[in-house]
Scaffold this motif. Structure first.
Motif, PDB file in Angstrom:
ATOM      1  N   THR A 266       2.840  -0.521  -0.269  1.00 39.92           N
ATOM      2  CA  THR A 266       2.246   0.786  -0.033  1.00 39.92           C
ATOM      3  C   THR A 266       1.617   1.522  -1.135  1.00 39.92           C
ATOM      4  N   LEU A 267       0.467   2.030  -1.209  1.00 38.35           N
ATOM      5  CA  LEU A 267      -0.028   2.671  -2.026  1.00 38.35           C
ATOM      6  C   LEU A 267      -0.654   4.127  -1.279  1.00 38.35           C
ATOM      7  N   LEU A 268       0.126   5.277  -1.751  1.00 32.67           N
ATOM      8  CA  LEU A 268      -0.687   6.454  -0.806  1.00 32.67           C
ATOM      9  C   LEU A 268      -1.122   7.451  -2.033  1.00 32.67           C
ATOM     10  N   VAL A 269      -2.191   8.241  -1.645  1.00 30.48           N
ATOM     11  CA  VAL A 269      -2.638   9.160  -2.654  1.00 30.48           C
ATOM     12  C   VAL A 269      -2.600  10.667  -1.983  1.00 30.48           C
ATOM     13  N   SER A 270      -2.153  11.458  -2.900  1.00 35.32           N
ATOM     14  CA  SER A 270      -2.571  12.900  -2.626  1.00 35.32           C
ATOM     15  C   SER A 270      -3.869  13.605  -3.059  1.00 35.32           C
ATOM     16  N   ALA A 271      -4.633  13.622  -2.227  1.00 38.36           N
ATOM     17  CA  ALA A 271      -6.040  13.785  -2.476  1.00 38.36           C
ATOM     18  C   ALA A 271      -6.428  15.351  -2.517  1.00 38.36           C
ATOM     19  N   ASP A 272      -7.396  15.646  -3.476  1.00 37.26           N
ATOM     20  CA  ASP A 272      -7.997  17.060  -3.369  1.00 37.26           C
ATOM     21  C   ASP A 272      -9.105  16.803  -2.401  1.00 37.26           C
ATOM     22  N   GLY A 273      -9.262  17.700  -1.752  1.00 33.99           N
ATOM     23  CA  GLY A 273     -10.498  17.884  -0.745  1.00 33.99           C
ATOM     24  C   GLY A 273     -10.069  17.650   0.655  1.00 33.99           C
ATOM     25  N   ASP A 274     -11.101  16.978   1.558  1.00 27.92           N
ATOM     26  CA  ASP A 274     -10.724  16.872   2.829  1.00 27.92           C
ATOM     27  C   ASP A 274     -10.380  15.382   3.302  1.00 27.92           C
ATOM     28  N   GLY A 275     -10.078  14.712   2.062  1.00 28.11           N
ATOM     29  CA  GLY A 275      -9.595  13.314   2.532  1.00 28.11           C
ATOM     30  C   GLY A 275     -10.490  12.228   2.661  1.00 28.11           C
ATOM     31  N   THR A 276     -11.891  12.565   2.595  1.00 23.40           N
ATOM     32  CA  THR A 276     -12.926  11.697   2.418  1.00 23.40           C
ATOM     33  C   THR A 276     -13.491  11.194   1.282  1.00 23.40           C
ATOM     34  N   ALA A 277     -13.899  11.960   0.606  1.00 24.94           N
ATOM     35  CA  ALA A 277     -14.708  11.802  -0.714  1.00 24.94           C
ATOM     36  C   ALA A 277     -13.983  12.431  -1.758  1.00 24.94           C
TER      37      ALA A 277
ATOM     38  N   LEU B 119       3.754  13.201  -0.466  1.00 22.51           N
ATOM     39  CA  LEU B 119       3.636  11.810  -0.628  1.00 22.51           C
ATOM     40  C   LEU B 119       4.961  11.021   0.021  1.00 22.51           C
ATOM     41  N   LEU B 120       6.175  11.386  -0.718  1.00 21.47           N
ATOM     42  CA  LEU B 120       7.295  10.876  -0.027  1.00 21.47           C
ATOM     43  C   LEU B 120       7.551  11.066   1.302  1.00 21.47           C
ATOM     44  N   THR B 121       7.031  11.987   1.993  1.00 25.26           N
ATOM     45  CA  THR B 121       7.256  12.310   3.329  1.00 25.26           C
ATOM     46  C   THR B 121       6.582  11.355   4.148  1.00 25.26           C
ATOM     47  N   ALA B 122       5.292  11.243   3.709  1.00 26.93           N
ATOM     48  CA  ALA B 122       4.233  10.359   4.265  1.00 26.93           C
ATOM     49  C   ALA B 122       4.615   8.823   4.356  1.00 26.93           C
ATOM     50  N   TYR B 123       5.356   8.514   2.946  1.00 29.74           N
ATOM     51  CA  TYR B 123       5.953   7.197   3.138  1.00 29.74           C
ATOM     52  C   TYR B 123       7.052   6.732   3.961  1.00 29.74           C
TER      53      TYR B 123
ATOM     54  N   GLU C  92      12.745  -3.539   3.626  1.00 26.01           N
ATOM     55  CA  GLU C  92      13.137  -2.579   2.938  1.00 26.01           C
ATOM     56  C   GLU C  92      12.181  -2.087   2.126  1.00 26.01           C
ATOM     57  N   GLY C  93      12.314  -1.033   1.569  1.00 27.08           N
ATOM     58  CA  GLY C  93      11.140  -0.491   0.702  1.00 27.08           C
ATOM     59  C   GLY C  93      11.804   0.059  -0.706  1.00 27.08           C
ATOM     60  N   HIS C  94      10.808  -0.025  -1.660  1.00 30.20           N
ATOM     61  CA  HIS C  94      11.463   0.618  -2.985  1.00 30.20           C
ATOM     62  C   HIS C  94      10.420   1.430  -3.541  1.00 30.20           C
ATOM     63  N   VAL C  95      10.586   2.504  -3.875  1.00 28.15           N
ATOM     64  CA  VAL C  95       9.623   3.500  -4.389  1.00 28.15           C
ATOM     65  C   VAL C  95       9.270   3.080  -5.978  1.00 28.15           C
ATOM     66  N   ALA C  96       8.310   2.431  -6.396  1.00 32.92           N
ATOM     67  CA  ALA C  96       8.243   2.047  -7.709  1.00 32.92           C
ATOM     68  C   ALA C  96       7.761   2.949  -8.663  1.00 32.92           C
ATOM     69  N   GLU C  97       6.730   3.887  -8.334  1.00 38.63           N
ATOM     70  CA  GLU C  97       6.137   4.948  -8.878  1.00 38.63           C
ATOM     71  C   GLU C  97       5.797   5.946  -8.195  1.00 38.63           C
ATOM     72  N   VAL C  98       5.955   7.347  -8.584  1.00 39.39           N
ATOM     73  CA  VAL C  98       5.193   8.485  -8.028  1.00 39.39           C
ATOM     74  C   VAL C  98       4.777   9.433  -9.329  1.00 39.39           C
ATOM     75  N   VAL C  99       3.516   9.675  -9.004  1.00 43.52           N
ATOM     76  CA  VAL C  99       2.882  10.414 -10.215  1.00 43.52           C
ATOM     77  C   VAL C  99       2.188  11.407  -9.848  1.00 43.52           C
ATOM     78  N   VAL C 100       2.236  12.618 -10.273  1.00 40.49           N
ATOM     79  CA  VAL C 100       1.110  13.839  -9.919  1.00 40.49           C
ATOM     80  C   VAL C 100       0.467  14.149 -11.231  1.00 40.49           C
ATOM     81  N   ALA C 101      -0.739  14.523 -11.167  1.00 41.94           N
ATOM     82  CA  ALA C 101      -1.484  15.016 -12.385  1.00 41.94           C
ATOM     83  C   ALA C 101      -0.790  16.413 -13.065  1.00 41.94           C
ATOM     84  N   PRO C 102      -0.460  16.258 -14.190  1.00 41.48           N
ATOM     85  CA  PRO C 102       0.180  17.542 -14.690  1.00 41.48           C
ATOM     86  C   PRO C 102      -0.474  18.775 -14.247  1.00 41.48           C
TER      87      PRO C 102
END
Length: 152
Positions: A49-60, A96-100, A75-85
């Motif tokens: 699973t690869l989810l993104v936290s997006a700026d804007g309305d979720g389209t562009a 992101l974690l809640t959605a996953y 089973e699932g393993h969260v391998a990476e979570v990162v947010v821009a500083p």
């Protein structure tokens, strides 16, 4: 903040975000982006699973963070979570974690490995019901990892 599946067009932005991780896995991110379709689904045998936290309305919109998980055998393993500083402390990693976790079927065991001195990550996972289940010696180049887990 909208959370959406990653798109192949996000590749450059995701690679840029990944540079903020202490121990990134570029090959894992590349495999996930390459195997996903425009709906973000990864086919059987794909990475997960690869989810993104997006700026804007979720389209562009441009990703401001992402969660990459490896899913297999129920089973699932969260391998990476990162947010821009510049976008941290806005609740994006939590979103992101809640959605996953919401996407996992009931009874799914989810794990994550965290550096013992990463207080922010530990707080995030503990706030979402994860508990320390063990320790892996020399898991990271920088040293040990705590293994957190929870069942959805």
């Amino acid at each position: 903040m909208p959370v959406r599946p990653a798109r192949p067009s996000d590749r450059s932005a995701l690679s840029s975000l990944q540079s903020h991780l202490a121990e990134p896995s570029p090959s894992l991110l590349d495999a996930s982006v390459a195997s996903g379709d425009e709906g973000g689904a990864v086919p059987a045998g794909g990475v997960g699973t690869l989810l993104v936290s997006a700026d804007g309305d979720g389209t562009a919109d441009r990703p401001a963070g992402y969660l990459l998980a490896v899913d297999s055998d129920g089973e699932g393993h969260v391998a990476e979570v990162v947010v821009a500083p510049a976008r941290r402390r806005e609740g994006r990693a939590s979103d992101l974690l809640t959605a996953y976790l919401r996407q996992r079927p009931p009874g799914t065991r989810v794990t994550v490995t965290v550096a013992p001195d990463n207080g922010a990550a530990r707080s995030l996972y503990e706030a979402h019901g994860f508990e320390v289940a063990g320790r892996r010696r020399d898991f990271f180049e920088s040293g040990d990892a705590l293994v957190y887990e929870r069942t959805v």
